[in-house]
Design an enzyme around this catalytic site. Structure first.
Site, short mmCIF file in Angstrom:
data_model
loop_
_atom_site.label_atom_id
_atom_site.label_comp_id
_atom_site.label_asym_id
_atom_site.label_seq_id
_atom_site.Cartn_x
_atom_site.Cartn_y
_atom_site.Cartn_z
N ARG A 172 19.91 -10.63 40.62
CA ARG A 172 20.98 -9.67 40.81
C ARG A 172 21.05 -9.21 42.27
O ARG A 172 20.05 -8.74 42.82
CB ARG A 172 20.75 -8.47 39.90
N THR A 204 7.31 -5.09 4.00
CA THR A 204 7.78 -6.25 4.75
C THR A 204 7.71 -7.48 3.86
O THR A 204 6.72 -7.72 3.20
CB THR A 204 6.92 -6.47 6.00
N THR A 249 0.90 5.18 11.79
CA THR A 249 1.61 5.69 12.97
C THR A 249 0.62 5.91 14.11
O THR A 249 -0.60 6.01 13.91
CB THR A 249 2.30 7.02 12.66
N GLN A 279 16.38 -0.19 31.81
CA GLN A 279 16.74 0.50 33.05
C GLN A 279 16.91 -0.48 34.21
O GLN A 279 17.82 -0.35 35.02
CB GLN A 279 15.66 1.54 33.40
N GLU A 338 1.78 0.15 9.96
CA GLU A 338 0.32 0.01 9.80
C GLU A 338 -0.44 1.18 10.39
O GLU A 338 -1.47 1.01 11.06
CB GLU A 338 -0.15 -1.34 10.35
N GLY A 347 23.54 -1.11 33.28
CA GLY A 347 24.53 -1.16 32.20
C GLY A 347 24.41 -2.41 31.36
O GLY A 347 24.62 -2.38 30.15
N LEU A 396 0.83 -1.19 0.00
CA LEU A 396 0.00 0.00 0.00
C LEU A 396 0.87 1.25 0.00
O LEU A 396 0.73 2.11 -0.86
CB LEU A 396 -0.93 -0.01 1.22
N PRO A 423 6.80 5.72 -1.75
CA PRO A 423 7.78 6.69 -1.29
C PRO A 423 7.18 8.05 -0.93
O PRO A 423 7.64 8.72 -0.01
CB PRO A 423 8.74 6.80 -2.48
#
Length: 390
Positions: free
Chosen positions: A275, A166, A372, A343, A370, A347, A133, A136
């Site tokens: 962690r 796609t 914005t 976050q 599809e 790191g 669809l 450019p």
């Protein structure tokens, strides 16, 4: 990281068959898709063999009629399959959604003869589709497309270019919207173009931020000749066919977004419970616990929203507004959740040693494809307040 494996999403499914279907999808995702996702995305490798496996397993035609090789599954079930696939690898989940979008025109608007001839191979015969669809110079303003189809006897000759496609260059068939008449929406017609048609070619895949394994390319139509028997619907009906497909396709994007967000949350929880800092798991700290709680809440809200829209579609009720809401909310939630997951990992989240940085990059495109999310807000507002005054 914690040794505790993430728990599968507890789903409310309508039948025993659908529960077995989700179990099959999870098995394929865990065995065949997820283990190779990071490596193949980094290498930009398209997993065509996975789509062949999904076709052989009956997973490429789930929402369509079994008479033509489909799975007879309601959207309520089909979308949850997409979510599971996207959680394993977005290239696969979104690829299945795009394939379903590409089949929509023929399944919904094709003649009985066209459906009998083409749908079995499209739904379960190993073929892969693309949807053409955007161009450019016409993205959000799709009604201004310039690709032309000119009648020549019993044939049509298509000339122009489609952008951001796609599966561009690897698809076996393309559902193409082309201008056959006057300017605007009423001059557009839909066509089914084989991928090996003379004059059809694809440019080099775009170099994208994420989803590097999914080829997105410019597709050129240089005098592509196809018979009138490959015209779908009436002349001038193409734009309404395209909008109908996009309503359903937006639900597919919403489900994929929830899958990406769920994968990011699972990684964040696993890391946070394993962690250790200051002598205890970082998941013990209230600031991080609240972040995880907010992430989980956004995911559950998004899942509920896309399922509500799907159930309206399955019941034959209008769902365009709800589809736009689901696409908007779920993709914004995916961007937020994946950012928070980075976050949580600190790191490490910013490195390719953990998947959350890839999930964050992939989430961004879902706010764009599809329609914005700014377009989704326009769609929702039109349902609420009517068209904009001129």
């Amino acid at each position: 990281m914690s040794d505790r494996a993430p728990q599968p999403v507890e789903r409310q499914l309508p039948t025993e068959e659908s529960r077995d279907l989700i179990a099959l999808v999870r098995d394929i995702a865990q065995r065949e898709i997820a283990p190779r996702a990071a490596e193949e995305e980094d290498a930009g490798r398209f997993p065509r063999e996975i789509f062949s496996l999904l076709s052989e397993s009956g997973l490429l035609g789930l929402p369509y009629d079994s008479e033509y090789g489909g799975g007879d599954q309601p959207y309520e079930v089909y979308l949850q399959v997409l979510e599971e696939l996207a959680a394993a690898r977005l290239t696969v989940g979104l690829g299945v959604s795009v394939h379903s979008l590409s089949c929509h025109a023929l399944a919904g608007y094709g003649s009985k003869e066209q459906q009998t001839e083409h749908l079995p191979a499209m739904l379960g015969g190993g073929l892969l589709g693309a949807y053409c669809l955007s161009e450019p110079a016409s993205g959000s303003d799709a009604a201004s497309l310039r690709t032309k189809a000119v009648r020549d006897g019993d044939d049509w000759v298509i000339t122009g270019a489609k952008a951001w496609i796609t599966h561009g260059g690897v698809a076996d068939f393309y559902t193409v919207m082309a201008r056959t008449g006057q300017e605007g929406a009423r001059g557009i017609t839909a066509f089914l173009v084989p991928g090996d048609a003379p004059g059809l070619s694809a440019g080099a895949p775009e170099k994208k931020m994420g989803m590097k394994g999914s080829p997105t390319a410019l597709v050129n139509f240089d005098g592509v000749r196809i018979p009138d028997t490959r015209r779908i619907g009436e002349e001038g009906q193409g734009f309404s066919i395209a909008l109908s497909a996009l309503d359903s396709g937006r639900l597919g994007i919403a489900a994929c977004a929830v899958g990406v967000a769920q994968a990011a949350l699972d990684e964040a929880v696993s890391y946070a419970t394993g962690r250790q800092q200051f002598g205890r798991p970082i998941a013990d700290f209230q600031g991080l616990r609240f972040m995880l709680a907010d992430m989980a809440t956004r995911i559950e809200a998004g899942r509920a929203l896309y399922l509500t829209a799907a159930r309206r579609r399955d019941a034959g009720l209008p769902f365009s507004q709800q589809a736009a809401m689901a696409k908007l909310f779920c993709t914004d939630a995916a961007m937020s959740v994946t950012t928070d997951a980075v976050q949580v990992l600190g790191g490490y989240g910013y490195t390719q040693d953990f998947p959350v940085e890839r999930l964050m990059r992939e989430a961004k495109v879902l706010q764009i494809v599809e329609g914005t999310n700014q377009i989704q807000r326009m769609v929702i507002a039109r349902h609420l307040a009517g068209p904009e005054s001129r």
